[in-house]
Motif scaffolding. Structure first.
Motif, mmCIF file in Angstrom:
data_model
loop_
_atom_site.group_PDB
_atom_site.id
_atom_site.type_symbol
_atom_site.label_atom_id
_atom_site.label_comp_id
_atom_site.label_asym_id
_atom_site.label_seq_id
_atom_site.Cartn_x
_atom_site.Cartn_y
_atom_site.Cartn_z
ATOM 1 N N GLU A 30 0.833 -1.210 0.000
ATOM 2 C CA GLU A 30 0.000 0.000 0.000
ATOM 3 C C GLU A 30 0.868 1.260 0.000
ATOM 4 N N LYS A 31 1.929 1.241 0.786
ATOM 5 C CA LYS A 31 2.849 2.381 0.810
ATOM 6 C C LYS A 31 3.528 2.556 -0.550
ATOM 7 N N ALA A 32 3.842 1.438 -1.188
ATOM 8 C CA ALA A 32 4.487 1.492 -2.502
ATOM 9 C C ALA A 32 3.562 2.134 -3.530
ATOM 10 N N PHE A 33 2.286 1.808 -3.457
ATOM 11 C CA PHE A 33 1.344 2.395 -4.412
ATOM 12 C C PHE A 33 1.258 3.908 -4.231
ATOM 13 N N ILE A 34 1.197 4.350 -2.994
ATOM 14 C CA ILE A 34 1.122 5.793 -2.716
ATOM 15 C C ILE A 34 2.389 6.485 -3.206
ATOM 16 N N ALA A 35 3.553 5.903 -2.887
ATOM 17 C CA ALA A 35 4.827 6.515 -3.266
ATOM 18 C C ALA A 35 4.980 6.570 -4.782
ATOM 19 N N ASN A 36 4.666 5.489 -5.451
ATOM 20 C CA ASN A 36 4.825 5.458 -6.913
ATOM 21 C C ASN A 36 3.863 6.434 -7.594
ATOM 22 N N THR A 37 2.654 6.536 -7.079
ATOM 23 C CA THR A 37 1.678 7.462 -7.658
ATOM 24 C C THR A 37 2.110 8.906 -7.443
ATOM 25 N N ALA A 38 2.674 9.195 -6.267
ATOM 26 C CA ALA A 38 3.176 10.546 -5.996
ATOM 27 C C ALA A 38 4.341 10.893 -6.918
ATOM 28 N N ARG A 39 5.204 9.916 -7.140
ATOM 29 C CA ARG A 39 6.345 10.131 -8.047
ATOM 30 C C ARG A 39 5.859 10.363 -9.477
ATOM 31 N N ASN A 40 4.908 9.544 -9.924
ATOM 32 C CA ASN A 40 4.361 9.713 -11.272
ATOM 33 C C ASN A 40 3.656 11.063 -11.421
ATOM 34 N N LYS A 41 2.995 11.489 -10.372
ATOM 35 C CA LYS A 41 2.290 12.771 -10.440
ATOM 36 C C LYS A 41 3.279 13.932 -10.571
#
Length: 227
Positions: free
Chosen positions: A135-146
């Motif tokens: 779950e943390k990975a999804f948040i981090a990756n989405t923030a990076r992509n954004k």
């Protein structure tokens, strides 16, 4: 004389009405004490199915990415951010934290090992066994992509490409599928460069499928890490 006769008739009618009412009440009272024969209402011989069909073929192998049933995972979450990530996870793996597809992508959100390294995760086995870390990975990756796509989000959201209105959630979902570079190519070519993954799922499909969710919760972060 006629007046007395009419009065007498009315009185007799009243007595008859009262007597009938009493008879009816007594009859109902006796009937209420009777035992009802439920055999008359038997379902014997009827073909009844008490199983709820959830639309999922139990024999379907959900280990492969992008093979999950094509419907909304949780209608009650609506267009919230939680609805976004759960719908995306359901499309990726059926929501299975321990899924590994035929290309080696891991977990509920189907991460590749190179993407995991970029957000600080170097042990894929540990990642696969840890739902909280996923779950943390999804948040981090989405923030990076954004952060990577921040200019494209500003320039293209609200425009129509290949018949669909571009939204931020569609862009972020497509970036999860294909990487932010492929999404940039798609947007800047106005849909001509439409990347497809190994299962044939395209950037355009994710842009449409995950359109209109509220992803304002995610803040752009160039250095986002899951650990």
């Amino acid at each position: 004389m006629l007046k007395k006769f009419k009065t007498m008739v009315r009185n007799i009618a009243s007595y008859i009405t009262i007597a009938l009412t009493i008879c009816i009440l007594v009859h109902i009272s006796f009937r209420s004490n009777e035992t009802i024969d439920l055999s008359k209402y038997s379902t014997k011989g009827l073909n009844l199915d008490y199983n709820v069909n959830d639309g999922i073929d139990e024999n379907k192998n959900l280990i492969a990415s992008n093979t999950a049933p094509d419907f909304e995972f949780s209608p009650y979450l609506g267009k919230s951010f939680v609805g976004f990530k759960e719908a995306l996870a359901f499309k990726e793996s059926g929501g299975n934290y321990f899924s590994v597809n035929t290309y080696g992508y891991l977990g509920k959100y189907q991460f590749g090992t190179e993407t995991l390294k970029m957000i600080g995760i170097k042990n894929p086995d540990q990642f696969l066994k840890n739902p909280s870390l996923q779950e943390k990975a999804f948040i981090a990756n989405t923030a990076r992509n954004k952060w990577i796509l921040r200019r494209d989000i500003k320039n293209f959201v609200g425009k129509r490409i290949n018949g669909i209105i571009v939204t931020e959630s569609g862009i972020l979902a497509a970036a999860h599928l294909a990487g932010p570079g492929s999404v940039k190519n798609y947007l800047r070519s106005y849909g001509l460069d439409n990347f497809a993954d190994g299962y044939g799922t395209t950037v355009h499909y994710y842009m449409k499928r995950f359109s209109g969710y509220d992803t304002s919760f995610i803040k752009p972060d160039r250095l986002a890490k899951a650990m």
